[in-house]
Design a protein around this motif. Structure first.
Motif, mmCIF file in Angstrom:
data_model
loop_
_atom_site.group_PDB
_atom_site.id
_atom_site.type_symbol
_atom_site.label_atom_id
_atom_site.label_comp_id
_atom_site.label_asym_id
_atom_site.label_seq_id
_atom_site.Cartn_x
_atom_site.Cartn_y
_atom_site.Cartn_z
ATOM 1 N N ILE A 132 51.429 39.411 46.258
ATOM 2 C CA ILE A 132 50.157 38.690 46.391
ATOM 3 C C ILE A 132 49.502 39.116 47.701
ATOM 4 N N ASP A 133 48.194 38.962 47.780
ATOM 5 C CA ASP A 133 47.437 39.508 48.901
ATOM 6 C C ASP A 133 47.364 38.524 50.066
ATOM 7 N N VAL A 134 48.423 38.535 50.861
ATOM 8 C CA VAL A 134 48.455 37.785 52.114
ATOM 9 C C VAL A 134 48.937 38.739 53.201
ATOM 10 N N SER A 135 48.295 38.696 54.361
ATOM 11 C CA SER A 135 48.626 39.619 55.438
ATOM 12 C C SER A 135 48.142 39.070 56.765
ATOM 13 N N PRO A 136 49.007 39.071 57.792
ATOM 14 C CA PRO A 136 48.547 38.660 59.123
ATOM 15 C C PRO A 136 47.857 39.784 59.875
ATOM 16 N N THR A 137 47.930 41.015 59.370
ATOM 17 C CA THR A 137 47.452 42.188 60.099
ATOM 18 C C THR A 137 46.125 42.706 59.582
ATOM 19 N N PHE A 138 46.000 42.882 58.266
ATOM 20 C CA PHE A 138 44.817 43.489 57.677
ATOM 21 C C PHE A 138 44.031 42.461 56.881
ATOM 22 N N ALA A 139 42.795 42.208 57.288
ATOM 23 C CA ALA A 139 41.945 41.273 56.547
ATOM 24 C C ALA A 139 41.748 41.742 55.117
ATOM 25 N N HIS A 140 41.700 43.053 54.919
ATOM 26 C CA HIS A 140 41.503 43.608 53.578
ATOM 27 C C HIS A 140 42.621 43.207 52.629
ATOM 28 N N ALA A 141 43.824 42.960 53.170
ATOM 29 C CA ALA A 141 44.998 42.640 52.349
ATOM 30 C C ALA A 141 45.334 41.157 52.396
ATOM 31 N N ASP A 142 44.411 40.345 52.910
ATOM 32 C CA ASP A 142 44.647 38.911 53.097
ATOM 33 C C ASP A 142 43.641 38.101 52.291
ATOM 34 N N GLY A 143 43.336 38.591 51.087
ATOM 35 C CA GLY A 143 42.230 38.011 50.340
ATOM 36 C C GLY A 143 42.550 36.857 49.428
ATOM 37 N N LEU A 144 43.823 36.454 49.312
ATOM 38 C CA LEU A 144 44.154 35.323 48.439
ATOM 39 C C LEU A 144 43.781 34.035 49.154
ATOM 40 N N ALA A 145 42.787 33.340 48.618
ATOM 41 C CA ALA A 145 42.293 32.121 49.252
ATOM 42 C C ALA A 145 43.370 31.048 49.282
ATOM 43 N N HIS A 146 43.271 30.157 50.258
ATOM 44 C CA HIS A 146 44.283 29.120 50.455
ATOM 45 C C HIS A 146 44.482 28.283 49.194
ATOM 46 N N THR A 147 43.378 27.862 48.580
ATOM 47 C CA THR A 147 43.489 27.027 47.386
ATOM 48 C C THR A 147 44.168 27.778 46.252
ATOM 49 N N ALA A 170 48.365 46.823 49.072
ATOM 50 C CA ALA A 170 46.910 46.685 49.177
ATOM 51 C C ALA A 170 46.322 47.752 50.093
ATOM 52 N N VAL A 171 46.966 48.003 51.219
ATOM 53 C CA VAL A 171 46.455 49.005 52.154
ATOM 54 C C VAL A 171 46.490 50.398 51.521
ATOM 55 N N ARG A 172 47.590 50.738 50.866
ATOM 56 C CA ARG A 172 47.684 52.052 50.239
ATOM 57 C C ARG A 172 46.604 52.216 49.163
ATOM 58 N N TRP A 173 46.368 51.153 48.384
ATOM 59 C CA TRP A 173 45.325 51.202 47.360
ATOM 60 C C TRP A 173 43.951 51.430 47.980
ATOM 61 N N LEU A 174 43.667 50.721 49.065
ATOM 62 C CA LEU A 174 42.341 50.779 49.671
ATOM 63 C C LEU A 174 42.116 52.059 50.473
ATOM 64 N N GLU A 175 43.156 52.567 51.129
ATOM 65 C CA GLU A 175 42.947 53.699 52.028
ATOM 66 C C GLU A 175 42.955 55.049 51.318
ATOM 67 N N THR A 176 43.562 55.152 50.152
ATOM 68 C CA THR A 176 43.765 56.448 49.512
ATOM 69 C C THR A 176 42.569 56.831 48.654
ATOM 70 N N ALA A 347 40.953 49.757 55.696
ATOM 71 C CA ALA A 347 42.376 49.421 55.755
ATOM 72 C C ALA A 347 43.170 50.662 56.131
ATOM 73 N N GLY A 348 44.189 50.462 56.960
ATOM 74 C CA GLY A 348 45.038 51.565 57.372
ATOM 75 C C GLY A 348 45.233 51.582 58.871
ATOM 76 N N PRO A 349 45.850 52.644 59.393
ATOM 77 C CA PRO A 349 46.202 52.679 60.815
ATOM 78 C C PRO A 349 44.965 52.676 61.711
ATOM 79 N N ALA A 350 45.040 51.919 62.773
ATOM 80 C CA ALA A 350 44.023 51.989 63.822
ATOM 81 C C ALA A 350 44.501 52.959 64.886
ATOM 82 N N ILE A 351 43.648 53.919 65.241
ATOM 83 C CA ILE A 351 43.961 54.851 66.330
ATOM 84 C C ILE A 351 43.162 54.393 67.536
ATOM 85 N N GLY A 352 43.662 53.356 68.191
ATOM 86 C CA GLY A 352 42.986 52.762 69.328
ATOM 87 C C GLY A 352 41.824 51.880 68.931
#
Length: 420
Positions: A132-147, A170-176, A347-352
């Motif tokens: 399920i789409d929950v993530s503390p790091t990437f907002a793109h992968a944190d889309g499952l609403a609380h309700t 989710a990140v692999r799907w979005l970044e590739t 979504a994906g690695p941040a380089i700074g």
């Protein structure tokens, strides 16, 4: 599809057909491997109208501009690939419906019947691991609403024990990107470059009269007229001796250094570009040598970052490697490059980040993969002798693709200052 096969802007109907074709190919060709990497055999993507999961928006038919009521997608990894399934009152493109209203219990509300249909589908699939789409790091992968999160876990019953975050998936799907998508981004970058060329020309700018803000709004209007959208408000700024730093609130004068930051969106993809130009004084035929040299330093910084962008490295490792060589060469600069694809800040690695030059917690630990596209974004600070040692901030940003063949520039990069 070659980079020259696509002519932008496309009519909307052609855009929709192209995007839907890409979606089917992504599910068939890319998603099985991503699910295997993540160890997930059932991916649940849930969103409600006007409160959509970012992932959900990349899986809806192109004619859907939002979810309809609550839309639940189930991506099931089978022995033959991935079965795209939907629990929705409306047909969802090529997703097979698994909601049979004949099985609804009399008296159940629409919502209750839908969640019951989700449970029946999960019971039939009997997954080992549910993502399920929950993530503390990437907002793109944190889309499952609380309700929806609470309702889903309650409905899954014993299957809830098999639920895990689908952040990696989710990140692999979005970044590739598919090769066809990279080709489209090449063409999109060409359109941006052509727009900037026109914006930084006498056709748009009259020194002593035109403001930097006028030019920014001209770019915004030009995108609108071309039938593409900005994903952020374009900016144009001015640097000259006597100004404390780049400013968007100035009349353009001869002898100014101009800089823009521009991004467009079309075909469900984005670009992000920064370029620089010099406004010639009367009698000048080229920029001051110090300004031209500053741009060369910026290009060198680009080379250091791209040389460090090796698949498997983390974003923080790329950042550290590039900055170490830059420091040894006496380059004063910052790196803040990021994926660019479905989202401008993708979504994906941040380089700074501009305010995080020692590494980016969370996103900086993500690893680089091939078949991804990036905004190679950075700046260098260089004193200009002709400006009495005034330090210019030369900021550059260019779309690049990272593939098995290495890094390539999308429609080329700026290697000399533009002049007007």
């Amino acid at each position: 599809m070659t980079a020259t096969a696509l002519q932008l802007p496309l009519p909307l109907r052609e855009q929709a057909a192209l995007r839907d074709g890409w979606l089917d190919r992504r599910i068939t060709d890319l998603l099985p491997g991503f699910m295997d990497e993540a160890g997930i055999d059932l991916w649940l993507v849930v969103g409600r109208e006007y409160h959509e999961d970012p992932v959900l928006m990349t899986m809806l038919p192109a004619t859907w501009l939002s979810a309809r009521r609550r839309t639940v997608l189930l991506l099931h990894r089978t022995a033959d690939g991935v079965a795209p399934l939907a629990v929705s009152r409306y047909p969802v493109g090529s997703f097979a419906s698994v909601w049979d209203p004949a099985q609804d219990r009399p008296g159940d509300s629409h919502e209750r019947a839908q969640w019951a249909a989700v449970r029946r589908a999960v019971d039939r699939i009997a997954p080992r691991v549910v993502g399920i789409d929950v993530s503390p790091t990437f907002a793109h992968a944190d889309g499952l609403a609380h309700t929806d999160h609470e309702l889903l876990l309650a409905e899954l019953g014993p299957w809830a024990e098999r639920v895990v975050p689908a952040e990696q998936l989710a990140v692999r799907w979005l970044e590739t990107r598919l090769p066809e998508e990279i080709a489209a981004q090449h063409t999109m970058n060409a359109l941006v470059h052509a727009t900037i060329d026109e914006a930084f020309s006498p056709a748009v700018i009259t020194p002593g009269s035109t403001t930097a803000l006028d030019v920014a709004w001209w770019i915004r209007q030009r995108f609108h007229d071309l039938g593409v959208d900005p994903w952020f408000q374009p900016t144009v700024d001015v640097q000259r001796p006597g100004l404390p730093g780049p400013t968007e609130h100035a009349v353009v004068e001869a002898g100014d250094l101009l800089h823009c930051d521009v991004g467009l969106r079309t075909l469900g993809l984005t670009t992000d570009t920064q370029r620089n130009a010099y406004v010639l004084r009367a009698g000048e035929t080229a920029p001051p040598a110090g300004l031209a040299a500053a741009h060369v330093v910026g290009n060198r910084m680009q080379d250091l970052v791209t040389a460090a962008m090796l698949p498997g490295r983390t974003g923080d490792e790329v950042l550290a490697a590039a900055r170490a060589v830059a420091g040894a060469e006496g380059i004063d600069g910052d790196v803040y490059s990021h994926p660019v694809g479905v989202h401008g800040h993708g979504a994906g690695p941040a380089i700074g980040m501009w305010d995080a030059q020692d590494g980016v917690p969370g996103a900086g630990s993500a690893r680089l993969h091939t078949d991804t596209t990036w905004a190679l974004e950075l700046c260098v600070r260089v004193p200009v002798p002709e400006w009495g040692g005034h330090v210019v901030r030369m900021a550059l940003e260019q779309g690049i693709a990272l593939t098995a063949e290495g890094v390539s520039y999308l429609d080329g990069r700026q290697t000399v200052l533009m002049t007007l």
